[in-house]
Design an enzyme around this catalytic site. Sequence first.
Site, PDB file in Angstrom:
ATOM      1  N   GLY A 198       1.244  -2.142  14.929  1.00  0.00           N
ATOM      2  CA  GLY A 198      -0.011  -2.483  14.249  1.00  0.00           C
ATOM      3  C   GLY A 198       0.093  -2.239  12.766  1.00  0.00           C
ATOM      4  N   ASN A 199      -1.049  -2.215  12.110  1.00  0.00           N
ATOM      5  CA  ASN A 199      -1.064  -1.936  10.668  1.00  0.00           C
ATOM      6  C   ASN A 199      -2.335  -1.167  10.319  1.00  0.00           C
ATOM      7  OD1 ASN A 199      -3.240  -3.889   9.787  1.00  0.00           O
ATOM      8  ND2 ASN A 199      -1.840  -5.270  10.856  1.00  0.00           N
ATOM      9  N   ARG A 200      -2.444  -0.792   9.032  1.00  0.00           N
ATOM     10  CA  ARG A 200      -3.494   0.156   8.632  1.00  0.00           C
ATOM     11  C   ARG A 200      -4.834  -0.493   8.306  1.00  0.00           C
ATOM     12  NH1 ARG A 200      -1.454   2.744   3.685  1.00  0.00           N
ATOM     13  NH2 ARG A 200      -3.626   3.380   3.571  1.00  0.00           N
ATOM     14  N   SER A 201      -4.959  -1.794   8.486  1.00  0.00           N
ATOM     15  CA  SER A 201      -6.215  -2.435   8.090  1.00  0.00           C
ATOM     16  C   SER A 201      -7.384  -1.927   8.945  1.00  0.00           C
ATOM     17  CB  SER A 201      -6.083  -3.947   8.248  1.00  0.00           C
ATOM     18  OG  SER A 201      -7.315  -4.548   7.957  1.00  0.00           O
TER      19      SER A 201
END
Length: 389
Positions: A198-201
């Site tokens: 995933g990512n930090r958004s």
Amino acid sequence: MARILLGVTGGIAAYKACTLTRLLVRAGHDVYPLVTEAAERFVRAETFYALARKSRSDDPYPHLERADLLVVAPLTANTLARLAHGLADDLLTEAALAHAGPVLVAPAMNVRMWEHPATQANALLLRDRGVEIIGPAEGELAEGEVGAGRMVEPDAIGARIAELLGMPAAGAGSLEDRAVVISAGGTREPLDTVRFLGNRSSGRMGVALAEEARSRGADVTLLAANLAVDAPSGVTVIQTPTVADLEREALARADADVIVMAAAVADYRPPSALAGKRPKDAKPWTVELEPTPDVLAALGTARRAGQVLVGFAADGAESGLARAREKRLAKGADLFVFNDVSRADIGFDALENEVIVLSEDGELHVQKAPKREVAAAVLDEVERLLSKQ
Ligand code: CTP
């Protein structure tokens, strides 16, 4: 047009007071911000002056003497008590004592502070004196508690102000009957049934865009990819946790009037997720990733005349702006919103953002501001392009 004194006191909801300032200015009112020192710990007074098209050096006294309405939003427990007891130890409370007209206040505080007999008694004093108290609303509070304590949304405060002044609601309707699709958050690509890439958004920027589009009267669909924040009310929310979900749901709505791809979409994913949870062993786990389909580029290919397509470019590199310019053309987007994610104070998971909006007509630098204000600047650009068509 009315002269409005807008008091802003200290609390996380001071961010929302920026939106209220802009809505009131858009509705044609002359707004003079009175920002307490505590509020400046959250949002600088300059931000309010800029939104109100005022300067800190303007003499406040002509505004104080002739104001039609005093609004305090957010109102802390402390300033509520100061107003109730007639203290005059800063410009806001002095103005409140000198003001003879109607007063509307929107409290925002911890639920236990709001329910405390002292605060309730102070609120009663204000009500008895004719002060209108809007909210606080129920919901999750800044400290993670749940209860009455949230400031009522700026749109609702703006609508109440319009009623009090007998004027049309602030700034509504400029995207009336427009279908607007906004993706928000960050996709998660499963490795097995419990792990993902995933990512930090957090989804804050996309949610701010959805709120702003809704307040302008649009029919908003939010494609939600693992939001860390609440989706706004009054919009259609479709869960799109993976790129595949996002691709399917976005392409199903490819004929919308406006599509904003604010989600951070994975560029690579495992070709398939393992069944069950992969047990740990001593060997390294090697995963080969395949490129994902580019949803924005597909929308760019499928686009119809009259549509406005917006992409986001999150980059930390020096060359990021140049790459964003290239991406706008390569993906067939009208606007590309560039933001520098190497800075901790803006972008991913932050409350504020500072962006450059790229279009064929040039580049618009949007100064650092709460995300809802940045959303407003982006949608102003969208509206400019819609009106050109
Ligand atoms: N996007 C998309 N589908 C993807 C990847 C990105 O629709 N598979 C969209 C994003 O929602 C965003 C824009 O394309 O609007 C970002 O483009 P991208 O090329 O991914 O740029 P960055 O992620 O900013 O940069 P990089 O190329 O370094 O990954």
